[in-house]
Design a protein around this motif. Structure first.
Motif, PDB file in Angstrom:
ATOM      1  N   LYS A 132       0.831  -1.210   0.000  1.00  0.00           N
ATOM      2  CA  LYS A 132       0.000   0.000   0.000  1.00  0.00           C
ATOM      3  C   LYS A 132       0.859   1.251   0.000  1.00  0.00           C
ATOM      4  N   ILE A 133       1.874   1.228   0.855  1.00  0.00           N
ATOM      5  CA  ILE A 133       2.780   2.375   0.941  1.00  0.00           C
ATOM      6  C   ILE A 133       3.423   2.641  -0.417  1.00  0.00           C
ATOM      7  N   ILE A 134       3.890   1.566  -1.041  1.00  0.00           N
ATOM      8  CA  ILE A 134       4.573   1.721  -2.335  1.00  0.00           C
ATOM      9  C   ILE A 134       3.592   2.225  -3.395  1.00  0.00           C
ATOM     10  N   ILE A 135       2.395   1.633  -3.414  1.00  0.00           N
ATOM     11  CA  ILE A 135       1.405   2.050  -4.407  1.00  0.00           C
ATOM     12  C   ILE A 135       1.127   3.545  -4.289  1.00  0.00           C
ATOM     13  N   GLU A 136       0.917   3.977  -3.044  1.00  0.00           N
ATOM     14  CA  GLU A 136       0.661   5.411  -2.837  1.00  0.00           C
ATOM     15  C   GLU A 136       1.848   6.260  -3.267  1.00  0.00           C
ATOM     16  N   GLY A 137       3.048   5.780  -2.905  1.00  0.00           N
ATOM     17  CA  GLY A 137       4.257   6.517  -3.252  1.00  0.00           C
ATOM     18  C   GLY A 137       4.410   6.657  -4.761  1.00  0.00           C
ATOM     19  N   VAL A 138       4.184   5.565  -5.471  1.00  0.00           N
ATOM     20  CA  VAL A 138       4.323   5.584  -6.932  1.00  0.00           C
ATOM     21  C   VAL A 138       3.293   6.528  -7.532  1.00  0.00           C
ATOM     22  N   LYS A 196      12.816   9.068  -6.119  1.00  0.00           N
ATOM     23  CA  LYS A 196      11.612   9.905  -6.240  1.00  0.00           C
ATOM     24  C   LYS A 196      10.426   9.275  -5.505  1.00  0.00           C
ATOM     25  N   ILE A 197      10.300   7.957  -5.658  1.00  0.00           N
ATOM     26  CA  ILE A 197       9.199   7.277  -4.957  1.00  0.00           C
ATOM     27  C   ILE A 197       9.438   7.345  -3.450  1.00  0.00           C
ATOM     28  N   ALA A 198      10.668   7.051  -3.066  1.00  0.00           N
ATOM     29  CA  ALA A 198      10.996   7.006  -1.635  1.00  0.00           C
ATOM     30  C   ALA A 198      10.722   8.345  -0.956  1.00  0.00           C
ATOM     31  N   GLU A 199      10.971   9.438  -1.679  1.00  0.00           N
ATOM     32  CA  GLU A 199      10.716  10.774  -1.118  1.00  0.00           C
ATOM     33  C   GLU A 199       9.258  10.938  -0.705  1.00  0.00           C
ATOM     34  N   LYS A 200       8.384  10.352  -1.509  1.00  0.00           N
ATOM     35  CA  LYS A 200       6.953  10.543  -1.285  1.00  0.00           C
ATOM     36  C   LYS A 200       6.386   9.595  -0.226  1.00  0.00           C
ATOM     37  N   ILE A 201       7.186   8.590   0.117  1.00  0.00           N
ATOM     38  CA  ILE A 201       6.658   7.556   1.014  1.00  0.00           C
ATOM     39  C   ILE A 201       6.737   7.977   2.469  1.00  0.00           C
ATOM     40  N   LYS A 202       5.643   7.740   3.151  1.00  0.00           N
ATOM     41  CA  LYS A 202       5.671   7.962   4.593  1.00  0.00           C
ATOM     42  C   LYS A 202       5.604   6.594   5.259  1.00  0.00           C
ATOM     43  N   ALA A 203       6.576   6.307   6.062  1.00  0.00           N
ATOM     44  CA  ALA A 203       6.607   5.020   6.745  1.00  0.00           C
ATOM     45  C   ALA A 203       5.382   4.887   7.631  1.00  0.00           C
ATOM     46  N   GLY A 224      11.527   2.419   8.546  1.00  0.00           N
ATOM     47  CA  GLY A 224      12.451   3.239   7.771  1.00  0.00           C
ATOM     48  C   GLY A 224      12.475   2.842   6.310  1.00  0.00           C
ATOM     49  N   ILE A 225      12.656   3.811   5.445  1.00  0.00           N
ATOM     50  CA  ILE A 225      12.704   3.536   4.011  1.00  0.00           C
ATOM     51  C   ILE A 225      14.018   4.070   3.466  1.00  0.00           C
ATOM     52  N   GLU A 226      14.700   3.280   2.666  1.00  0.00           N
ATOM     53  CA  GLU A 226      15.854   3.830   1.957  1.00  0.00           C
ATOM     54  C   GLU A 226      15.971   3.137   0.606  1.00  0.00           C
ATOM     55  N   THR A 227      16.810   3.697  -0.249  1.00  0.00           N
ATOM     56  CA  THR A 227      16.943   3.104  -1.573  1.00  0.00           C
ATOM     57  C   THR A 227      18.362   2.621  -1.763  1.00  0.00           C
ATOM     58  N   SER A 228      18.474   1.658  -2.664  1.00  0.00           N
ATOM     59  CA  SER A 228      19.789   1.099  -2.960  1.00  0.00           C
ATOM     60  C   SER A 228      19.734   0.500  -4.353  1.00  0.00           C
ATOM     61  N   GLY A 229      20.428   1.125  -5.282  1.00  0.00           N
ATOM     62  CA  GLY A 229      20.525   0.611  -6.643  1.00  0.00           C
ATOM     63  C   GLY A 229      19.191   0.321  -7.294  1.00  0.00           C
TER      64      GLY A 229
END
Length: 606
Positions: free
Chosen positions: A9-15, A65-72, A78-83
């Motif tokens: 759900k979090i990812i869907i909203e973020g995207v 860009k997606i991660a910026e919009k995501i609220k844990a 915690g959310i972070e990105t890697s490659g």
RNA sequence: GGGCAUGUAGCACAACUUGGACAGUGCACCUGGCUUCGGACCAGGUGGUUGCGGGUUCAAAUCCCGUCAUGCCCGCCA
């Protein structure tokens, strides 16, 4: 625990927020979410990689860009990105509390997935003719069917376990031809198997096939001497076979005798229905002249030129009934009381009407050798209006014993092939387990526990048969099956017994008193993550008809539990004791629930 | 000849349906750990051209084509 749903759900909203212009399939997002190997994250999505191409952007930019919009959102901390991956960590305190509360709250139903919605499904197994004992191949069939029944029930389907008894086949005519006689003291199915082998040899040597065919025809006349006699033999044989079934805890709801199906109007109705749908041909010449032929592919004979229907014809008619495409009422009477006290009913002309048959979905557990037949059956049923997907064939591979490994009866009476009975397999296993227990108690390792050896023997066989993908061939080896360490049913049982032992000493714990903040990011959290994933595992096993998915999961849990109690002491855990006791309670419950789905009974001591 | 299935370390399996981070697990083998909640245990290590050859893709054990090996089926048996 629905951690996966929360994260999706979090990812869907973020995207949606980050890329509002582009259309994104939510299923793609769900599929992008995995629990990655240790080190990367607790849960992770590769959705950025998947859509980067369409966006003409670098995957890592998409992910940020997606991660910026995501609220844990709890329990995701915690959310972070890697490659290009979007990684999240889970708060072990909150997650641990939720998992424990759910397991304790649901108890023996924890892990169930409500996908069946009470829809009725008929599972048919093990298809053994009533003229011989169960061989190890039949046992694999029965264990698969039994486990599948349990998995489907657990997924809230309404399951009808059905045993189809072919008491009208050629093999029964062969027995009648040779005059069976009464057995001395032997188990009746075994006795019949031996008689059958002898008689068929006689028939072969004396070219008596025509006489046998004449008997077959008389057998089908309702009320004839042959008709009555053959039913008696079949029922006695099935009674004996059920002793084997009960040894392994395999049970049924209803036995359908082919003779009852033939007596009913079912077959005629089925043929009429096929005819109406243009599925029948009656060639007057060629190799099928004077036969009634099913018009699929190159054709398949349904009624022989002498008027006797073939197996496929009867099977099609029977499946129309199973699917409720034809409403034919049968009478039933009590056949046998089973180990759990339930009654298995049998079709019979002197019983009462009951409501069996008529399911939305049917599953046939039948060897892969019969795939062609099952396909024909499926095609014929679709042609007259069965829904696609309503008939499923669980094809399973053969099972063989490694040469020279069973001291019991070799079964040459079954023909040239060397084979073994399910009874022999059990007694041999039991003997070997007893020996192992004796050895280890002599070595001072443990005292033998009453009744445990039998449970371990059954568990060893079941686990060995069910741990492998049904489609694959199984080679049964004693060294492996009786290797009671990791990767075996005994190992899982042992972990259950260990959990019981720990709980005996600690006496359980009240949920309100647990300090979940004592959960670490170590073996305890790894174990909790696995436990929290139960419903997904069960769902997968159900949808894919694969009990081995459960076996695999059990091994992971057991091994994670072993690591847990090795590194994090429970009784001497001080402040952490209560939280750890709760984890042990949850583990014990999940192992119990999953073993049950494989038909294996856990015991507190072993 | 046609159809179906299988092929992943010495052995036995998982991941394939829905393509994603170094292909996971057990056995065997090597090293270490029992006065510690039951050692039927745990920690660490060695071992892989995912049958072979192409193709698609940013990415292939996974999808496509071909090929080889093994098993099963192709009856007016059930």
């Amino acid at each position: 625990m629905k951690i996966r749903e929360v994260f999706c759900k979090i990812i869907i909203e973020g995207v949606k927020e980050a890329f509002s212009g582009i259309e994104i399939n939510e299923i793609d997002i769900e599929r992008s979410v995995v629990f990655p190997a240790v080190g990367h994250a607790d849960i992770s999505s590769s959705i950025a990689l998947r859509i980067a191409g369409r966006l003409r952007m670098k995957p890592s930019d998409v992910a940020s860009k997606i991660a910026e919009k995501i609220k844990a959102k709890s329990p995701i901390s915690g959310i972070e990105t890697s490659g290009g991956y979007i990684n999240a960590s889970i708060d072990e305190t909150i997650y641990g509390r939720e998992v424990v509360a759910e397991v304790v709250g649901k108890g023996s139903s924890y892990g169930s997935a409500e996908i069946g919605k009470s829809e009725k499904v008929i599972i048919e197994y093990p298809s053994v003719n009533p003229n011989k004992p169960w061989l190890i191949g039949h046992l694999r069939n029965a264990l698969l069917g039994d486990s599948l029944s349990k998995i489907f029930s657990f997924c809230s389907y309404s399951v009808e376990r059905e045993d189809y008894i072919d008491d009208m086949g050629l093999q029964m005519a062969v027995l009648l031809y040779g005059n069976v006689g009464k057995p001395p003291e032997e188990k009746y199915d075994l006795f019949l198997g031996e008689r059958y082998a002898k008689i068929s040899k006689e028939i072969e040597n004396s070219n008596a096939e025509e006489k046998v065919n004449a008997i077959l025809k008389k057998m089908e006349e309702n009320g004839s001497r042959e008709n009555l006699e053959v039913r008696k033999i079949a029922e006695d044989c099935v009674m004996a076979q059920y002793q084997t079934a009960f040894l392994y805890g395999v049970q049924h709801d209803v036995l359908m005798f082919e003779s009852d199906i033939l007596k009913s109007g079912l077959f005629k109705k089925a043929m009429a229905m096929l005819d109406k749908n243009g599925m029948l041909k009656r060639p007057s010449e060629g190799k099928y002249s004077d036969c009634v032929v099913l018009d699929i592919g190159e054709g398949k004979v349904l009624v022989r030129s002498n008027g006797v229907p073939t197996y496929l014809a009867k099977d099609i008619a029977f499946h129309m009934w199973k699917l409720g495409l034809i409403n034919e009422k049968f009478k039933y009477r009590k056949f046998i009381t089973q180990p759990d006290g339930s009654i298995a009913y049998a079709s019979s002309d002197n019983g009462e009407y009951m409501k069996f048959g008529g399911a939305k979905r049917i599953i046939n557990v039948i060897g892969s050798a019969q795939s062609l037949n099952q396909n024909m059956l499926g095609e014929a049923l679709m042609a007259i209006g069965a829904e696609s997907g309503s008939i499923m064939h669980l094809a399973y591979g053969e099972i063989e014993l490694k040469e020279g490994s069973l001291s019991g009866r070799k079964g040459e009476w079954l023909g040239e092939e060397v084979n073994y009975t399910a009874d022999d397999l059990f007694y041999e296993t039991r003997k070997r387990v007893d020996k192992l227990v004796e050895q280890s108690s002599k070595a001072g390792k443990r005292a033998g526990v009453e009744g445990a050896a039998e449970k371990v023997a059954i568990a060893a066989i079941k686990f060995e048969f069910l741990r492998i993908d049904p489609l694959k061939k199984v080679t049964f080896e004693w060294e492996r099956a009786l290797d009671l360490n990791a990767s075996s049913g005994a190992y899982c049982m042992y972990m259950y017994a260990r959990a019981s032992g720990i709980l005996d000493r600690t006496g359980g714990v009240e949920l309100e008193k647990i300090d979940y903040s004592k959960i670490t990011r170590g073996a305890d959290f790894e174990l909790l993550k696995l436990i929290g994933n139960a419903d997904e595992i069960v769902k997968k096993a159900c949808i894919e008809l694969k009990p081995n998915v459960i076996a695999e999961y059990l091994l992971e849990i057991s091994s994670a539990f072993s690591r847990f109690y090795e590194t994090l002491p429970v009784i001497t855990g001080g402040d952490s004791k209560n939280a750890r006791v709760a984890i042990v309670m949850a583990t014990k419950q999940i192992i119990n629930n999953m073993l049950n789905l494989l038909g294996i009974e856990a015991s507190e001591r072993m």
